[in-house]
Design an enzyme around this catalytic site. Structure first.
Site, short mmCIF file in Angstrom:
data_model
loop_
_atom_site.label_atom_id
_atom_site.label_comp_id
_atom_site.label_asym_id
_atom_site.label_seq_id
_atom_site.Cartn_x
_atom_site.Cartn_y
_atom_site.Cartn_z
N ASP A 206 0.88 -1.12 0.13
CA ASP A 206 0.05 -0.01 -0.05
C ASP A 206 0.96 1.30 -0.08
O ASP A 206 1.81 1.37 0.73
CB ASP A 206 -0.84 -0.06 1.23
CG ASP A 206 -1.68 1.12 1.38
OD1 ASP A 206 -2.78 1.35 0.46
OD2 ASP A 206 -1.68 2.08 2.07
N GLU A 256 1.63 -0.43 -4.99
CA GLU A 256 0.62 0.67 -5.39
C GLU A 256 1.72 2.11 -5.44
O GLU A 256 1.89 2.53 -4.57
CB GLU A 256 -0.36 0.95 -4.38
CG GLU A 256 -1.23 2.03 -4.61
CD GLU A 256 -2.20 2.58 -3.43
OE1 GLU A 256 -3.27 2.78 -3.72
OE2 GLU A 256 -1.85 2.20 -2.20
#
Length: 525
Positions: A206, A256
């Site tokens: 993330d 990401e």
């Protein structure tokens, strides 16, 4: 504990179809209205029939759920709302028996304010060095240490009763870690080993480009180079160390990484760093043939120098669902509302979403499918008093938040709550049962049937490169191995190129055998 993944890598991830599971909204196994691991385990046959190669789970760890689980209090424990660690181990093993691998989500930029480290830091312990605490500016320290703003809106700093401020690029309940401290790096390498030892095949990272901060924490100045907290060079040492851990297990990473600079983006995909990274330019591109072709070309070009496969995704847990986006005027992507233009026509959006599914699944690389996309779900309108996403509150109500794409799935048309389980934690819209998986499974023309067929036929495109074919304006046509993909984004029907067989179509051809607008086909050459 499940068996560790063997230290081999057969390259499965280069062309995998990976299904994203937002556990809280997938399936409720115990009837309390919250999706859980028992619900996922019960639906493994559905996922196997869909034909996916892996499941990516959004964070399932112990969390106060101030940001949908992205505020982690303990990376080695499953949140009780979802189940137990033993259940997670069973799920990983049972999925693997069906040929489905597991990818877990790691959130390295920050932790929950309930994490033991941060609680000890607030108590004045040495753990304070693991975060970014600073005195304020102004005559009495009443101003934040710098002018950084939160990704969720408002200042990126919160003041404590002792007068100091701490940094949080997201919500105040998500304090940023200090990645210059060796204990932070060691802890995350240990976390990776913890999950790889349990048979996890990969990790999604993330906010992968945000970890490192300029140690001086300077004010943000437009165009500052290097950026004070995005894509800093010291990040690459972190991911090289992670890659060494992953290589011991034959595990993979997907990052990401939101970066406009394609050369900087590709650095994360060098052979000793991440295996793959999400491709957001394709997802955020309007329904326009020229712009989609440019996005595809640019994506393939930026991956080629480092030998990394591209990834393709139409939607995720942060973005308005594809059917709704493509049913709006093509005025460009608005990052504030996660959508295109203004609301128009869901029938139009569904036709385009079906065609986009065939487009993405025909491209070279890996494809991610967010849960419910295979059912053609639209974005749901959430009553204001039921919105939980902190983005809504932090924006003063101007951002609708992301809950509209997180509504619990409909499984059975004739059951309460469309078969999800107990009364869902987010309300399902009226008519949600019309999208139920059991109803679609019996309908050969449904979105679910289209996805099942597409995943099954995808090997027709082989592993080779993409070659563009001559096509009218507004039409995308390309060949890979022995198959062709043609997508008509123009306003009028077009003739199909020469072919030996029609493999699959996102919608019916017209009476003359032509490809209608907003329709795609797969052909055998």
């Amino acid at each position: 504990m499940g068996q560790p993944t063997p230290a081999t890598d057969d390259g499965w991830w280069r062309s995998a179809v990976i299904y994203q599971v937002y556990v809280r909204s997938f399936a409720d196994g115990d009837g309390d209205g919250t999706g859980d691991l028992a619900g996922v385990r019960a639906r493994l046959p559905y996922l196997a029939e869909l034909g996916v190669d892996a499941l990516w789970f959004n964070p399932w760890y112990l969390s106060p759920m101030k940001d949908g689980g992205y505020d982690v209090a303990d990376y080695r424990a499953i949140d009780p709302a979802f189940g137990t660690l033993a259940e997670a181990e069973k799920l990983i093993a049972e999925a693997r028996e069906l040929g489905i691998r597991t990818i877990v989500d790691i959130v390295p930029n920050h932790v929950s304010d309930q994490h033991p480290w941060f609680r000890a830091a607030l108590a004045g312990g040495p753990e304070r060095e693991l975060f970014h605490f600073r005195p304020g500016r102004g005559d009495h320290g009443e101003l934040p240490p710098n002018d950084w703003t939160s990704e969720f809106g408002g200042p990126a700093w919160t003041r404590l009763p002792d007068g100091d401020w701490y940094l949080h690029l997201f919500a105040p309940e998500q304090p940023d870690l200090n990645w210059a401290h060796p204990a932070v790096r060691q802890e995350h390498e240990d976390i990776l080993r913890f999950w790889f030892d349990r048979g996890v095949a990969g990790v999604r990272i993330d906010s992968a480009a945000l970890l490192a901060k300029d140690p001086g924490l300077p004010d943000f100045t437009e165009g500052r180079d290097p950026h004070p907290y995005v894509d800093r060079d010291e990040l690459h040492d972190v991911y090289r160390a992670w890659r060494a851990v992953a290589d011991e297990y034959g595990a993979v990473f997907v990052g990401e990484v939101w970066l406009p600079d394609t050369e900087r983006f590709a650095r994360y995909l060098r052979p000793d760093e991440l295996h793959t990274a999400f491709n957001f330019s394709f997802m955020t591109c309007p329904w326009d043939a020229a712009r989609l072709r440019r996005s595809i070309d640019d994506t393939l070009a930026e991956h080629a120098p480092v030998g990394a496969p591209a990834t393709w995704v139409l939607c995720n847990h942060d973005v308005t669902r594809t059917v709704t986006r493509y049913g709006r005027a093509d005025t460009g992507f608005d990052f504030a509302t996660k959508a295109f233009g203004t609301p128009t026509d869901l029938d139009l959006g569904t036709r385009r979403a079906r065609a986009a599914a065939l487009l993405s699944l025909a491209l070279p690389g890996a494809v991610y499918v967010y849960q419910g996309e295979e059912l053609g779900l639209p974005e749901a309108d959430i009553p204001l008093d039921r919105i939980e996403d902190p983005m809504h509150a932090r924006s003063g109500g101007t951002d609708p938040g992301r809950d509209g794409c997180r509504v619990p799935l409909p499984w059975a048309a004739g059951e309460p709550h469309a078969g999800f389980g107990g009364e869902p934690w987010l309300p399902q819209p009226d008519g949600w049962a019309a999208y139920a998986a059991d109803r679609q499974a019996e309908d050969p023309g449904s979105v679910l049937s289209l996805y099942r067929a597409a995943v099954r036929l995808r090997p027709e495109f082989g592993d080779g490169p993409l070659t563009w074919l001559p096509a009218p304006d507004g039409v995308l046509a390309f060949a890979r191995a022995g198959a062709l993909c043609v997508v008509n984004l123009a306003d009028t029907p077009v003739d199909l190129p020469a072919h030996s067989a029609l493999l699959l179509a996102s919608g019916p051809l017209d009476a003359a055998g032509r490809l209608p607008a907003d329709t795609a086909v797969w052909l055998r050459s």
